[in-house]
Design a protein around this motif. Sequence first.
Motif: not given
Length: 799
Positions: A286-289, A338-349
């Motif tokens: 998952i990525e978001g910005w 807020v401006r110009n920020v991002s995230f990335k998450a790796y999902y495990f189940n």
Amino acid sequence: MEHSESYFDGIKKKLIDELSSNSLDISEILSLSTELSKLDKNSVRFTVDADHVNRLGLELVSKKETALSEIIKNSYDADADTVLVNFIYDHVGSRLEILDNGTGMSRDELVNGFMRISTSMKKKEEYSRIYNRKRAGKKGIGRFAAQRLGLRLTILTKRDVDEGGLRVEIDWREFESEKELIVISNKVVETDDSHFQQFNFKSGTLLIIHDLRDNWTESQVKRAYRYASGLLLPFPVSKIKRIDSERGSKCRDPGFSAVIKRFMDGNEIDVIDTTDMYLKHALAEIEGWIDDKGQGFWRVKSSYIDYDSGVKNYVTKTLTQYQEKDQNTLEQIKVSEVRNVSFKAYYFNPGTAHVPKLLNSTVTENLRDFGGIRLYRNGFRVLPYGEKFDDWLRLDWHTKSRTILPPVGNQNFFGIVEITPDTKGYFEEVASREGLLETDSFNELREFVSSSILSAIVDFTYAFGQTKVFAGEKDYIKKGRISFKDSLDGFSESIEKLESSPRLELNKVQQINSLFKDGVEEHTSISDGSRVVPIELIESIAFQAKYLLDKAEMYRILAGLGLAMAEFTHEVKFSILKVSDNLYKLLELFPKEYLSQEIEQALSAIENLRAYTSFFEASFQSLTDKEGELLDLRKLVNEFLDAIKDTKHEDDQVRIDISLNGLDFVTPRAHRANFNSILVNLYSNAKKAIYRAGVEGRILIELEETDDTVEMVFSDNGCGISNENREKIFDEFYTTNTQMFSATENQQMLGMGLGLTIVREIVEGLGGEIDLTTPKDGYSTSFQVSLPKAEEKDIEDDF
């Protein structure tokens, strides 16, 4: 042989002359001193043959993968945050370069540390000096690991306080038999720091291992990496931040990263890094910005199911929102601060088999201990966000509240949120420098990341094929079943027909018997396809079949009980949710001084029930896979301990320890429910024995890997088993349980005498054995379970 007095005087004179010389030959002095010590008439001393080093290297470190992993662990112990491992093959030959940016070594540390066999440094300094890391490398094995891998070793090391470094050359072939170890010298010279400067390392150690003893396949390199994987986490290496406190100045651990590459005639080939180790096995990415206009976006991709959601800019974390997603009525994600920020998450189940079995234990354990979404600001990690007990994005809260049904707790993610110099918004640290002020900017960022992650998981879960994502949905799939009883009844009826079939006439029997004589005649009295069955065989079949029918009936009843438990477990989960929700509401209504402690205790008990139901539900679900799975006993034991770790009453304290001797505790394919049944039965029996003994309970679970088997020894310090009962404990309906009127109601656990019978049949069905074994000191009963080890090919294929 005996030496004359003149020989003794000759050695002594040579030593005196050498000591008096203006240019001392240290090797000659050591050689003469050693020889002189052998002539001591009053004492004898141990000496060491130089070949001992070769034998130690090859025997102490038998596997090359273990040797490489130990060197990587030594880099970790030296407070490195990066280690680069390069396998190089060119016209010069083969070599292995291992470079880290740890503390490096002074001449004194080199002499008294690396060059000293069986040093006590790691025993004296259990934790590293800068980051206070628990040392991972085995004591004194590093130098032998280098010797195991190649014929020659070059050591370059530099500290940050020194302008240059030190260089040592070691040729292991010089350590020959009949030579004294102490007289073999290895040249040490000062050198520049060019090897470290090209990577901007101010300090560190470089090991160059020449003339490799073995060829390395890609799978062997990956196995070595996996051996050290417990130190490696899929987070960026943070810049070092020094923290000043009343206890003095210290540095926050930035993390540890290792990258392995191969160079073939100058061509670089990536082999493995933390992405290969962890992230590529994620169920979803998952990525978001937030862009420079304050518009928020998210996207979810999965190589596991070949899915890409595309870029989305709306929130669908509730059932109503998701149902309206195609009607263009949802508002776009928009923030004001807020401006110009991002995230990335790796999902495990963990409930989905998307991680290779050999990595499953490591990934699961690291998710449990280090899972979460971390926050980085300008390259520095900001605590406590992403720590084990921090829920800054309320992911654990959503999991407990069951706002959506897929697991979305912190322990399901490895992720980062990055605030960079280009980020606009008011983000300032609190006075204690632990966390950020909860400004409007921070709260907007938190809401955006949390909502995006939940929306992405909802989207992905539907794509994954799950028909029920929200509690309000009602979509059930009913499946038919085959009647086991009908099948057994049909078999019983066939046996009855076989028993009641008419006997052959005597003359026909005589004709049949003549078939086994030399003179064979044609007998038309027996038609084609007729079969002659001796009455003894019929009686034997009938006896065995009736026995099996009796056993099958017992197991049918137990299976019915198991199905009832599965349904019960499913229903209990929803009851737990309702009780939990109401308790949280009560906690908000009552002032803290009224009933808050009692409600907190009740919530803790609810979490215990949740842990139990999750454990048994996973066991039941595994039965849907006909072929089963490779059983990683380490993983299954850890999951069992997680399920029971906080479920003991005040009068029911049992300490459980686990001991591991090996790495791959993997058995051939089977259903995990089988091994879970073994654990539950042995644990239940141990608790009963501890109650009867009236002692402070202790249980030890030992796992050991051998060449052909995986062994588990389950020990307790209960009342033990008497000699006369040792032969009976696996018999059906045999039990030593008696009513204990002094025990509490919680402790009145009376058995039917079937547990160990079932355990034995499960173990034997898995191709293994179970028996009592001699317990260690401090324990009274030990059961040893031996199961076949999975084939190396199966393990490698699964990896």
